[in-house]
Design an enzyme around this catalytic site. Structure first.
Site, mmCIF file in Angstrom:
data_model
loop_
_atom_site.group_PDB
_atom_site.id
_atom_site.type_symbol
_atom_site.label_atom_id
_atom_site.label_comp_id
_atom_site.label_asym_id
_atom_site.label_seq_id
_atom_site.Cartn_x
_atom_site.Cartn_y
_atom_site.Cartn_z
ATOM 1 N N HIS A 91 0.718 -0.919 0.065
ATOM 2 C CA HIS A 91 0.068 -0.375 -0.451
ATOM 3 C C HIS A 91 0.989 1.214 0.002
ATOM 4 O O HIS A 91 2.191 1.380 0.825
ATOM 5 C CB HIS A 91 -0.959 0.150 1.486
ATOM 6 C CG HIS A 91 -1.894 0.938 1.018
ATOM 7 N ND1 HIS A 91 -1.789 1.975 1.443
ATOM 8 C CD2 HIS A 91 -3.486 0.790 0.736
ATOM 9 C CE1 HIS A 91 -3.078 3.184 1.535
ATOM 10 N NE2 HIS A 91 -3.931 2.052 0.973
ATOM 11 N N GLU A 93 0.915 3.816 1.260
ATOM 12 C CA GLU A 93 0.952 4.877 2.915
ATOM 13 C C GLU A 93 2.157 3.614 3.197
ATOM 14 O O GLU A 93 3.272 4.536 4.427
ATOM 15 C CB GLU A 93 -0.068 4.455 4.001
ATOM 16 C CG GLU A 93 -1.396 6.040 2.834
ATOM 17 C CD GLU A 93 -2.625 5.753 3.215
ATOM 18 O OE1 GLU A 93 -2.876 4.629 4.556
ATOM 19 O OE2 GLU A 93 -3.621 5.983 2.699
HETATM 20 C C1 PEP Z 1 -6.807 3.225 0.195
HETATM 21 O O1 PEP Z 1 -6.397 3.366 1.296
HETATM 22 O O2 PEP Z 1 -6.990 1.638 -0.212
HETATM 23 C C2 PEP Z 1 -8.271 4.005 -0.724
HETATM 24 C C3 PEP Z 1 -8.047 3.716 -1.726
HETATM 25 O O3 PEP Z 1 -8.242 4.743 0.019
HETATM 26 P P1 PEP Z 1 -9.355 5.843 -0.383
HETATM 27 O O4 PEP Z 1 -10.446 4.783 -0.936
HETATM 28 O O5 PEP Z 1 -10.093 6.600 1.128
HETATM 29 O O6 PEP Z 1 -8.806 6.970 -1.316
#
Ligand code: PEP
Length: 247
Positions: A91, A93
């Protein structure tokens, strides 16, 4: 035929009360795979509560090693032991805030498969990379790291989530044609290694998906569902997103 999938990434959000709301009110009709990725502390509540329903629970992160003196870490084996069936890896993040390199992402991908979790590999370019015309090469590179360490067999039991970094948590969803173009590119990239695996691998779209944008995105031929962050914490909104996919 690729079964549609909608996954919820709660990130570091949620509570026992939100788990209870989902357990009381959320269900899916079995025509699609639904996976919830709560914080690890809440996995058991959801796994036990959803045991009789066709809703899977995954973990947002695993260690690259199986056990030992790694304070604060959770292994893929422990996730399997607690009943989880999917593991998120790569991910943005984790890559950007926790410095996870492509190499570590590959190790975590391998750790998931070794333990019996299906990895959901997140890939995606930043805004700068898109503006510089490098979106496809960045995404290809992120997939190639896995191909080089495991080979195409890695994708016989894995899901890819295309998540443009500029769309995550920003409220700016990729246009359906933009997302479809990258999904088709990902499938073509996998086809170079093996056409059957490429045809069967599910590629989800993630990035500010909500109940208003989901149907148009999911209608695209190479978009097999979504990985939903912010909009997945509210069971009614998430249920609407799940209903937006019909194959
Ligand atoms: C995610 O964190 O994988 C994501 C897609 O977040 P959001 O839908 O909030 O953009």
């Amino acid at each position: 035929m690729r079964a549609p999938m909608v996954a919820a990434n709660w990130k570091m959000n949620g509570s026992k009360a939100i788990c209870r709301e989902f357990l009381q009110h959320f269900d899916a009709d079995g025509s699609l795979d639904v996976v919830l990725f709560p914080p690890f502390l809440y996995t058991s509540i959801l796994i036990e509560g959803f045991a009789e329903r066709s809703i899977s629970v995954g973990v947002q992160n695993v260690s690259n090693v199986s056990s030992g003196a790694y304070t604060g870490e959770i292994s893929a084996e422990m996730a399997v032991d607690s009943g989880a069936t999917y593991g998120l890896v790569g991910h943005s993040e984790r890559r950007n805030l926790f410095g996870e390199s492509d190499g570590l992402v590959a190790e975590k991908f391998i750790a998931c498969q070794r333990a019996g979790l299906t990895p959901v590999l997140c890939v995606g370019e930043s805004l700068d990379e898109r503006q510089e015309g490098r979106a496809e090469s960045v995404v290809a590179g992120q997939i190639d790291v896995i191909l080089k360490s495991v080979g195409i067999k890695a994708f016989a039991n894995a899901v890819i989530a295309y998540e443009p970094v500029w769309a995550i948590g920003t409220g700016e969803t990729a246009r359906p044609d933009q997302a479809q173009s990258m999904h088709a590119f990902i499938r073509a990239f996998l086809t170079k290694s093996d056409a059957t695996t490429a045809k069967n691998t599910r590629v989800l779209y993630g990035g500010s998906v909500n109940a208003n944008t989901a149907a148009e995105l999911f209608a695209e031929g190479d978009i097999d569902g979504g990985l939903v962050g912010g909009a997945s914490l509210e069971f009614k909104e998430f249920a609407k997103i799940c209903r937006a996919i019909s194959r």
